[in-house]
Scaffold this motif. Structure first.
Motif, mmCIF file in Angstrom:
data_model
loop_
_atom_site.group_PDB
_atom_site.id
_atom_site.type_symbol
_atom_site.label_atom_id
_atom_site.label_comp_id
_atom_site.label_asym_id
_atom_site.label_seq_id
_atom_site.Cartn_x
_atom_site.Cartn_y
_atom_site.Cartn_z
ATOM 1 N N ARG A 115 -2.240 -8.128 31.231
ATOM 2 C CA ARG A 115 -2.368 -8.416 31.827
ATOM 3 C C ARG A 115 -2.951 -9.831 31.584
ATOM 4 N NH1 ARG A 115 -3.873 -5.804 36.491
ATOM 5 N NH2 ARG A 115 -2.983 -4.044 35.287
ATOM 6 N N PRO A 116 -1.921 -10.747 31.689
ATOM 7 C CA PRO A 116 -2.374 -12.406 31.024
ATOM 8 C C PRO A 116 -3.381 -12.795 32.180
ATOM 9 C CG PRO A 116 0.096 -12.337 31.390
ATOM 10 C CD PRO A 116 -0.612 -11.082 32.334
ATOM 11 N N GLY A 117 -3.784 -12.858 33.136
ATOM 12 C CA GLY A 117 -5.128 -13.473 33.762
ATOM 13 C C GLY A 117 -6.161 -12.172 33.806
ATOM 14 N N ALA A 118 -6.603 -11.504 33.294
ATOM 15 C CA ALA A 118 -7.407 -10.263 32.316
ATOM 16 C C ALA A 118 -8.610 -10.698 32.346
ATOM 17 C CB ALA A 118 -7.154 -8.575 31.641
ATOM 18 N N ARG A 119 -9.905 -10.529 32.675
ATOM 19 C CA ARG A 119 -11.069 -11.261 32.473
ATOM 20 C C ARG A 119 -11.921 -10.434 31.457
ATOM 21 N NH1 ARG A 119 -15.903 -11.806 36.498
ATOM 22 N NH2 ARG A 119 -14.935 -9.866 37.439
ATOM 23 N N VAL A 120 -11.946 -10.683 30.161
ATOM 24 C CA VAL A 120 -12.861 -9.754 28.789
ATOM 25 C C VAL A 120 -14.514 -9.890 29.032
ATOM 26 C CG1 VAL A 120 -13.048 -9.355 26.663
ATOM 27 C CG2 VAL A 120 -10.467 -9.724 28.080
ATOM 28 N N TRP A 121 -14.815 -8.662 29.022
ATOM 29 C CA TRP A 121 -16.321 -8.969 29.240
ATOM 30 C C TRP A 121 -16.874 -8.391 27.560
ATOM 31 C CZ3 TRP A 121 -19.844 -9.683 33.921
ATOM 32 C CH2 TRP A 121 -18.769 -10.000 34.938
ATOM 33 N N TYR A 122 -18.086 -9.093 27.379
ATOM 34 C CA TYR A 122 -18.320 -8.566 26.260
ATOM 35 C C TYR A 122 -20.389 -9.449 26.766
ATOM 36 C CZ TYR A 122 -17.883 -13.537 25.296
ATOM 37 O OH TYR A 122 -17.354 -15.247 25.266
ATOM 38 N N SER A 123 -21.176 -8.151 25.398
ATOM 39 C CA SER A 123 -22.952 -8.189 25.766
ATOM 40 C C SER A 123 -23.001 -9.253 25.203
ATOM 41 C CB SER A 123 -23.231 -6.862 24.722
ATOM 42 O OG SER A 123 -22.715 -7.041 23.667
ATOM 43 N N GLU A 124 -24.396 -9.671 26.056
ATOM 44 C CA GLU A 124 -24.893 -10.774 25.127
ATOM 45 C C GLU A 124 -26.893 -10.101 25.156
ATOM 46 O OE1 GLU A 124 -26.516 -13.647 24.259
ATOM 47 O OE2 GLU A 124 -24.663 -14.376 25.166
ATOM 48 N N PRO A 125 -26.906 -10.384 23.218
ATOM 49 C CA PRO A 125 -25.897 -10.842 22.593
ATOM 50 C C PRO A 125 -24.112 -9.950 21.841
ATOM 51 C CG PRO A 125 -27.241 -10.005 21.246
ATOM 52 C CD PRO A 125 -27.507 -9.634 22.926
#
Length: 392
Positions: A115-125
């Protein structure tokens, strides 16, 4: 051509290591580098690892290549360790990778392929390599709130608020246990609520599982992850053997994919094989074979688990002792959260200027965001460290 390269910012951890090494003070304290240390300050080779290595040297008859997915005996043993019987084996695909970092990279590449347009989420921090790799791969990125600086706990309301709009084009990186850098973990109810969100939204959970066994125990640390895997149609996981087996330099990691069905799992197997081939062809075998030997030998496994438990309990004891020392030094409960956190790290919430002063004036080395390595704490100097922290 090479003159066209632009200077790259130094890795903060590597720069801190260099500063520590150059510091001539004999009473300096390294709380920055993320490796387990025993009471003498050494990072030991675990007993079971030594025994398995001796067996491997005596019995290994060839150094020929393994397959593109690596040592499948290692893959099967690790899948059982992290997932137990939460999902049918035929829905999973595993690939040996060079460390947990290599596993994360391969899984991100898999996402980009699918899925080339996928959005990757990660925690802050989060662990700095998460955003670094996502950025390097040119992927869409987003962050969600995670740590509450005021309480030293998880900002779960903020986390769920930020993730409420996720959907099938979203991949969400979640620390499986022992959150790096904060040490603040999701509880059982929060794992349940997060699982409900993944099921309802169709978003793909991506578990970074680097510290199994360092928090509340091997199975307890995996409980939330296994509950999630049992309910979602697809999931990604990167597991590392650097910490719980002490195989830092041998680079032993597992990329694990949970697919909707056996046919999709087979399709995924071909994709990961292709990615391994173009990135490194065959992963290094020695450390993975050592892990396989340990997990499949009842006596070695029992000894490994016993030593891992000693390490875990030692870190818990250091947490409690430091929290008590800080309470005494500050006459407040400001740092009590240190005792409640789990794993190798916690973040004290100190401003960068105070972190700098601790390093320059007292030789106490923390990462710039005040993350510290619990295992690096000198048990006989906790009052001294607490007093320096309380001084501000």
């Amino acid at each position: 051509m090479l003159k066209d390269l632009t200077p790259q910012p130094a890795d903060k951890i590597m720069a801190l290591m260099a500063l520590y090494k150059a510091d001539p003070r004999e009473d300096k304290v390294d709380l920055g580098v993320g490796v387990y240390k025993d009471p003498t300050g050494a990072t030991p080779v675990m007993r079971a690892v030594k025994a398995a290595e001796m067996r491997l040297v005596e019995t290994q008859a060839t150094k020929s290549y393994q397959g593109l997915l690596g040592d499948l005996g290692f893959v099967d043993a690790m899948r059982a360790l992290v997932l137990g019987d939460a999902v049918p084996a035929e829905r999973t695909v595993g690939a040996q990778c060079p460390g947990g970092t290599g596993a994360i990279r391969q899984l991100l590449e898999l996402v980009r392929m699918a899925r080339p347009g996928a959005r990757v989420w990660y925690s802050e921090p989060t662990w700095p390599n998460h955003p670094a790799m996502v950025k390097h791969l040119g992927m869409n990125a987003a962050t969600y709130r995670y740590f509450d600086d005021a309480t030293g706990g998880v900002d779960f309301d903020g986390m769920m608020e930020d993730l409420k709009g996720i959907g099938p084009d979203d991949v969400v990186i979640v620390h499986g246990c022992c959150h790096n850098p904060t040490g603040a973990n999701l509880d059982a109810a929060q794992w349940q609520a997060l699982t409900d969100l993944f099921v309802a939204s169709g978003a793909v959970p991506f578990i970074d599982f680097a510290y199994q066994g360092f928090g509340d125990g091997l199975d307890a640390d995996a409980a939330g992850v296994r509950g999630l895997a049992a309910r979602v149609p697809q999931m990604l996981m990167a597991a590392s053997c650097s910490k719980n087996f002490g195989l830092y330099r041998d680079r032993v990691g597992l990329a694990l994919v949970l697919a909707e069905d056996a046919a999709t799992a087979e399709l995924t197997k071909g994709a990961i094989s292709k990615l391994n081939r173009v990135n490194f062809s065959f992963p290094p075998d020695h450390g993975a074979k050592v892990v396989e030997i340990i997990l499949n030998d009842p006596d070695l496994r029992a000894d490994w688990q016993a030593e891992l438990e000693e390490m875990r309990l030692r870190m818990l004891d250091l947490r409690k002792s430091l929290a008590e020392a800080l309470r005494k030094a500050t006459n407040a409960d400001t740092f009590d959260f240190v005792a409640e956190h789990r794993g190798m790290f916690s973040r004290l919430g100190l401003p960068p200027e105070q972190v700098r002063k601790l390093r320059e004036e007292t030789g106490i080395y923390l990462v710039g965001d005040s993350r510290f390595n619990v295992a690096g704490l000198p048990a006989d100097r906790l009052d001294e460290l607490a007093a320096a922290i309380a001084k501000g």
